[in-house]
Design a protein around this motif. Structure first.
Motif, PDB file in Angstrom:
ATOM      1  N   LYS A   1       0.869  -1.164   0.000  1.00  0.00           N
ATOM      2  CA  LYS A   1       0.000   0.000   0.000  1.00  0.00           C
ATOM      3  C   LYS A   1       0.916   1.227   0.000  1.00  0.00           C
ATOM      4  O   LYS A   1       1.778   1.344   0.877  1.00  0.00           O
ATOM      5  CB  LYS A   1      -0.863  -0.024   1.259  1.00  0.00           C
ATOM      6  CG  LYS A   1      -1.820   1.115   1.416  1.00  0.00           C
ATOM      7  CD  LYS A   1      -2.615   0.893   2.710  1.00  0.00           C
ATOM      8  CE  LYS A   1      -3.699   1.889   2.903  1.00  0.00           C
ATOM      9  NZ  LYS A   1      -4.459   1.614   4.139  1.00  0.00           N
ATOM     10  N   PRO A   2       0.790   2.118  -0.964  1.00  0.00           N
ATOM     11  CA  PRO A   2       1.630   3.317  -0.963  1.00  0.00           C
ATOM     12  C   PRO A   2       1.441   4.084   0.349  1.00  0.00           C
ATOM     13  O   PRO A   2       0.320   4.181   0.864  1.00  0.00           O
ATOM     14  CB  PRO A   2       1.100   4.132  -2.148  1.00  0.00           C
ATOM     15  CG  PRO A   2       0.416   3.144  -3.023  1.00  0.00           C
ATOM     16  CD  PRO A   2      -0.128   2.089  -2.105  1.00  0.00           C
ATOM     17  N   ILE A   3       2.518   4.600   0.883  1.00  0.00           N
ATOM     18  CA  ILE A   3       2.448   5.270   2.178  1.00  0.00           C
ATOM     19  C   ILE A   3       1.494   6.468   2.150  1.00  0.00           C
ATOM     20  O   ILE A   3       0.879   6.796   3.157  1.00  0.00           O
ATOM     21  CB  ILE A   3       3.863   5.659   2.685  1.00  0.00           C
ATOM     22  CG1 ILE A   3       3.818   6.000   4.175  1.00  0.00           C
ATOM     23  CG2 ILE A   3       4.445   6.782   1.834  1.00  0.00           C
ATOM     24  CD1 ILE A   3       5.173   6.111   4.828  1.00  0.00           C
ATOM     25  N   GLN A   4       1.341   7.093   0.992  1.00  0.00           N
ATOM     26  CA  GLN A   4       0.438   8.234   0.882  1.00  0.00           C
ATOM     27  C   GLN A   4      -1.021   7.836   1.112  1.00  0.00           C
ATOM     28  O   GLN A   4      -1.859   8.682   1.404  1.00  0.00           O
ATOM     29  CB  GLN A   4       0.569   8.910  -0.493  1.00  0.00           C
ATOM     30  CG  GLN A   4       1.873   9.627  -0.705  1.00  0.00           C
ATOM     31  CD  GLN A   4       3.036   8.676  -0.990  1.00  0.00           C
ATOM     32  OE1 GLN A   4       2.857   7.502  -1.298  1.00  0.00           O
ATOM     33  NE2 GLN A   4       4.247   9.189  -0.875  1.00  0.00           N
ATOM     34  N   GLU A   5      -1.318   6.553   1.019  1.00  0.00           N
ATOM     35  CA  GLU A   5      -2.675   6.059   1.254  1.00  0.00           C
ATOM     36  C   GLU A   5      -2.884   5.555   2.681  1.00  0.00           C
ATOM     37  O   GLU A   5      -3.973   5.080   3.026  1.00  0.00           O
ATOM     38  CB  GLU A   5      -3.002   4.936   0.265  1.00  0.00           C
ATOM     39  CG  GLU A   5      -3.041   5.410  -1.173  1.00  0.00           C
ATOM     40  CD  GLU A   5      -3.300   4.275  -2.152  1.00  0.00           C
ATOM     41  OE1 GLU A   5      -3.665   3.155  -1.728  1.00  0.00           O
ATOM     42  OE2 GLU A   5      -3.120   4.517  -3.363  1.00  0.00           O
ATOM     43  N   PHE A   6      -1.860   5.627   3.509  1.00  0.00           N
ATOM     44  CA  PHE A   6      -1.977   5.164   4.889  1.00  0.00           C
ATOM     45  C   PHE A   6      -3.034   5.975   5.635  1.00  0.00           C
ATOM     46  O   PHE A   6      -3.126   7.189   5.487  1.00  0.00           O
ATOM     47  CB  PHE A   6      -0.649   5.308   5.635  1.00  0.00           C
ATOM     48  CG  PHE A   6       0.307   4.176   5.439  1.00  0.00           C
ATOM     49  CD1 PHE A   6       0.270   3.350   4.334  1.00  0.00           C
ATOM     50  CD2 PHE A   6       1.298   3.956   6.385  1.00  0.00           C
ATOM     51  CE1 PHE A   6       1.173   2.311   4.170  1.00  0.00           C
ATOM     52  CE2 PHE A   6       2.209   2.927   6.234  1.00  0.00           C
ATOM     53  CZ  PHE A   6       2.146   2.102   5.130  1.00  0.00           C
ATOM     54  N   THR A   7      -3.795   5.275   6.449  1.00  0.00           N
ATOM     55  CA  THR A   7      -4.702   5.951   7.372  1.00  0.00           C
ATOM     56  C   THR A   7      -3.860   6.468   8.545  1.00  0.00           C
ATOM     57  O   THR A   7      -2.666   6.125   8.675  1.00  0.00           O
ATOM     58  CB  THR A   7      -5.757   4.985   7.926  1.00  0.00           C
ATOM     59  OG1 THR A   7      -5.091   3.979   8.715  1.00  0.00           O
ATOM     60  CG2 THR A   7      -6.573   4.344   6.816  1.00  0.00           C
ATOM     61  N   LEU A   8      -4.476   7.223   9.413  1.00  0.00           N
ATOM     62  CA  LEU A   8      -3.757   7.685  10.599  1.00  0.00           C
ATOM     63  C   LEU A   8      -3.276   6.491  11.421  1.00  0.00           C
ATOM     64  O   LEU A   8      -2.126   6.453  11.846  1.00  0.00           O
ATOM     65  CB  LEU A   8      -4.641   8.606  11.446  1.00  0.00           C
ATOM     66  CG  LEU A   8      -4.002   9.122  12.732  1.00  0.00           C
ATOM     67  CD1 LEU A   8      -2.730   9.920  12.455  1.00  0.00           C
ATOM     68  CD2 LEU A   8      -4.997   9.958  13.527  1.00  0.00           C
ATOM     69  N   GLU A   9      -4.139   5.507  11.604  1.00  0.00           N
ATOM     70  CA  GLU A   9      -3.756   4.312  12.367  1.00  0.00           C
ATOM     71  C   GLU A   9      -2.586   3.578  11.718  1.00  0.00           C
ATOM     72  O   GLU A   9      -1.674   3.124  12.407  1.00  0.00           O
ATOM     73  CB  GLU A   9      -4.941   3.361  12.535  1.00  0.00           C
ATOM     74  CG  GLU A   9      -5.881   3.730  13.651  1.00  0.00           C
ATOM     75  CD  GLU A   9      -5.201   3.877  15.008  1.00  0.00           C
ATOM     76  OE1 GLU A   9      -4.476   2.959  15.444  1.00  0.00           O
ATOM     77  OE2 GLU A   9      -5.410   4.923  15.633  1.00  0.00           O
ATOM     78  N   ASP A  10      -2.602   3.474  10.384  1.00  0.00           N
ATOM     79  CA  ASP A  10      -1.509   2.807   9.667  1.00  0.00           C
ATOM     80  C   ASP A  10      -0.177   3.483   9.962  1.00  0.00           C
ATOM     81  O   ASP A  10       0.814   2.822  10.284  1.00  0.00           O
ATOM     82  CB  ASP A  10      -1.731   2.848   8.145  1.00  0.00           C
ATOM     83  CG  ASP A  10      -2.877   1.994   7.660  1.00  0.00           C
ATOM     84  OD1 ASP A  10      -3.264   1.036   8.354  1.00  0.00           O
ATOM     85  OD2 ASP A  10      -3.391   2.300   6.556  1.00  0.00           O
TER      86      ASP A  10
END
Length: 100
Positions: free
Chosen positions: A48-57
């Motif tokens: 998953k590209p880091i730019q798509e990380f949720t806050l929790e991720d």
């Protein structure tokens, strides 16, 4: 009104205050993007590209936490950090003067 206090669970960085959780998420993504990209995660099946990380991720990836605080608490923390930085800068100037 409230603010967000970033907490480093590893104890390497000072706590920092943000206006909202999205601001915190974006700052942490920016901070971790180079080490995430350098680790070769693209080959993983669940990449998953880091730019798509949720806050929790991103909190879990970097071992961070956060706390919702009042504006008054945020002001106190920011003032303490500013005072600490001023002392550090003064100390460095004194060291430079002694050396020079």
């Amino acid at each position: 009104m409230s603010k967000i206090l970033r907490i480093d669970l590893q104890g390497s960085f000072n706590d920092s205050v943000y206006n909202n959780t999205e601001e915190l998420r974006l700052q942490l993504i920016d901070f971790h993007s180079s080490d995430y990209d350098d680790c070769g995660h693209e080959e993983a099946e669940d990449y998953k590209p880091i730019q798509e990380f949720t806050l929790e991720d991103i909190l879990n990836y970097g071992d961070w936490s956060y706390k919702i605080i009042t504006d008054k608490e945020a002001k106190k923390i920011e003032d303490e950090e500013e005072e600490k930085m001023e002392k550090e800068v003064s100390y460095l100037w004194i060291k430079l003067i002694k050396i020079g």
